[in-house]
Write an enzyme that holds these catalytic residues in place. Sequence first.
Site, PDB file in Angstrom:
ATOM      1  N   HIS A  72      -8.025 -18.385   8.087  1.00 20.08           N
ATOM      2  CA  HIS A  72      -6.671 -18.936   8.135  1.00 20.08           C
ATOM      3  C   HIS A  72      -6.152 -18.916   9.566  1.00 20.08           C
ATOM      4  O   HIS A  72      -6.344 -17.939  10.287  1.00 20.08           O
ATOM      5  CB  HIS A  72      -5.728 -18.123   7.238  1.00 20.08           C
ATOM      6  N   TYR A 195       5.020 -15.616   3.008  1.00 17.51           N
ATOM      7  CA  TYR A 195       5.858 -14.414   2.933  1.00 17.51           C
ATOM      8  C   TYR A 195       7.295 -14.900   2.793  1.00 17.51           C
ATOM      9  O   TYR A 195       7.801 -15.572   3.690  1.00 17.51           O
ATOM     10  CB  TYR A 195       5.710 -13.571   4.194  1.00 17.51           C
ATOM     11  N   PRO A 288       1.803  -2.525   2.115  1.00 21.01           N
ATOM     12  CA  PRO A 288       0.871  -3.661   2.254  1.00 21.01           C
ATOM     13  C   PRO A 288       1.432  -4.905   2.938  1.00 21.01           C
ATOM     14  O   PRO A 288       0.687  -5.848   3.187  1.00 21.01           O
ATOM     15  CB  PRO A 288       0.533  -3.971   0.794  1.00 21.01           C
ATOM     16  N   LYS A 292      -2.518  -4.246   6.676  1.00 15.63           N
ATOM     17  CA  LYS A 292      -3.193  -3.397   7.651  1.00 15.63           C
ATOM     18  C   LYS A 292      -4.088  -2.315   7.054  1.00 15.63           C
ATOM     19  O   LYS A 292      -4.925  -1.756   7.769  1.00 15.63           O
ATOM     20  CB  LYS A 292      -2.154  -2.733   8.558  1.00 15.63           C
ATOM     21  N   TYR A 378      -0.341  -9.131  13.567  1.00 14.91           N
ATOM     22  CA  TYR A 378      -0.910  -9.519  12.273  1.00 14.91           C
ATOM     23  C   TYR A 378      -2.400  -9.845  12.421  1.00 14.91           C
ATOM     24  O   TYR A 378      -3.236  -9.366  11.662  1.00 14.91           O
ATOM     25  CB  TYR A 378      -0.163 -10.716  11.683  1.00 14.91           C
TER      26      TYR A 378
HETATM   27  C1  PHB Z   1      -3.463  -9.673  -0.745  1.00 13.34           C
HETATM   28  O1  PHB Z   1      -4.098 -10.745  -0.639  1.00 13.34           O
HETATM   29  O2  PHB Z   1      -3.635  -8.905  -1.698  1.00 13.34           O
HETATM   30  C2  PHB Z   1      -2.470  -9.335   0.318  1.00 13.34           C
HETATM   31  C3  PHB Z   1      -2.333 -10.168   1.387  1.00 13.34           C
HETATM   32  C4  PHB Z   1      -1.397  -9.868   2.384  1.00 13.34           C
HETATM   33  C5  PHB Z   1      -0.621  -8.735   2.276  1.00 13.34           C
HETATM   34  C6  PHB Z   1      -0.797  -7.883   1.192  1.00 13.34           C
HETATM   35  C7  PHB Z   1      -1.732  -8.179   0.204  1.00 13.34           C
HETATM   36  O3  PHB Z   1       0.281  -8.465   3.229  1.00 13.34           O
END
Ligand code: PHB
Length: 385
Positions: A72, A195, A288, A292, A378
């Site tokens: 990505h 997000y 999460p 990280k 990130y």
């Molecule tokens: C996930 O794909 O489970 C996932 C992705 C990004 C995050 C947390 C979990 O910040």
Amino acid sequence: MRTQVAIIGAGPAGLLLSHLLTRAGVDAVVLETRSQEYVASRIRAGILEQSSVDLLTEVGLGDRLRAEGHEHRGIYLQWPGERHHLDFVDLTGRTVWVYGQTEVQKDLVAAGTAEVRYEISETTVHDVETSRPYVTYVDARGTAQRLDADVIAGCDGSFGPSRNAVPAETYERTYPYSWLGILADVAPSTDELIYAWHPNGFALHSMRSPTVSRLYLQVPNGTDPASWPDDRIWEELGRRLGHGQDGWKLTPGPITDKSVLPMRSYVQTPMRHGNLFLAGDAAHIVPPTGAKGLNLAIADVTLLAKALVARFRERSDALVSSYSDDALRRVWRCTHFSWWMTTMLHTGGDPFDAQLQLSQLKWVTSSTAGATGLAENYAGLPIGF
Ligand code: PHB
Ligand code: APR
């Protein structure tokens, strides 16, 4: 029984450490309390930083990742009425990959570079302050065992015995919300992660494959997943992710897994006591939101493997002596970033906080400096920075 490195825990940290040591000709034995099937089946996060992908590729664990994972360029950040793409490649030249932790675990097991004793119990570390530490445990057949080693690596997560064997300062932050996470057999409704800030609470649209989506909703702590029937979940995801906004549609599908994940930030320092070295969740936990957790575990064991190989192969303790400080530099950077993403995107009902969050979101999506700061963290900094 004797080995050079006794590794406690066969999660990603323990198995990758064993893989890196075995490749360098250092003996290791891994002790795991759960069964191989259980460890392999745990549903966890799914984002790999560029530096994690580079490392896994370098050590022969990149083939399936590159064949089945998805690279990505960035993420979407949104609030009601607005969605913005942050292009990490334009901002930092780095990418991220979507590849489930479960897949990384499968690749590590398939590599066959770990001698693992599964389904053990009563794991206890001894004499870690001496040059002859050892671990006692009861094996799967109920027989008491002792594993002598030069070093013990505590990769036993946040509930294992190793962290309590290190006299340490502890730092903790808990959050007044959790994530309701679902896995669904439906094609993702987005090409890259979304997000979303929303007055009702945070939402995240992630994925596992072209046919499996992974989505999360901010819910109060203590939420019972059963109180969220599937229709209610999809309806609320649609509301928070902007279903219908600019023609975008969230496509619902059969939910195959539903769980509630509490979140906290936790760091303990130092990450070493004598000949006991901590790595991964044994030493630190991040919420999460910054993706990280797995990447930090990979960075820790990369540094630890380098340090132990230098000790055993070159009789140099320089990296062993600096391991805890070197690892903690990245741990605190990622702990800050994960806290920052979490507090920017989760709502608590305070109108002043809400305006601050929206102002911050508008800044990181309109200022190159702001966007670059997020992208750099990130996509991840080089391991050992
Ligand atoms: C996930 O794909 O489970 C996932 C992705 C990004 C995050 C947390 C979990 O910040
Ligand atoms: N004896 C042996 N093994 C143990 C013991 C014990 N007493 N206690 C725990 N373990 C095992 C657990 O069963 C688990 O398989 O240690 C392993 C720790 O693995 P993880 O929890 O996956 O931790 P780590 O390898 O550090 O990986 C961190 O996992 O939780 C995610 O978000 C986190 O992505 C991050 C990654």
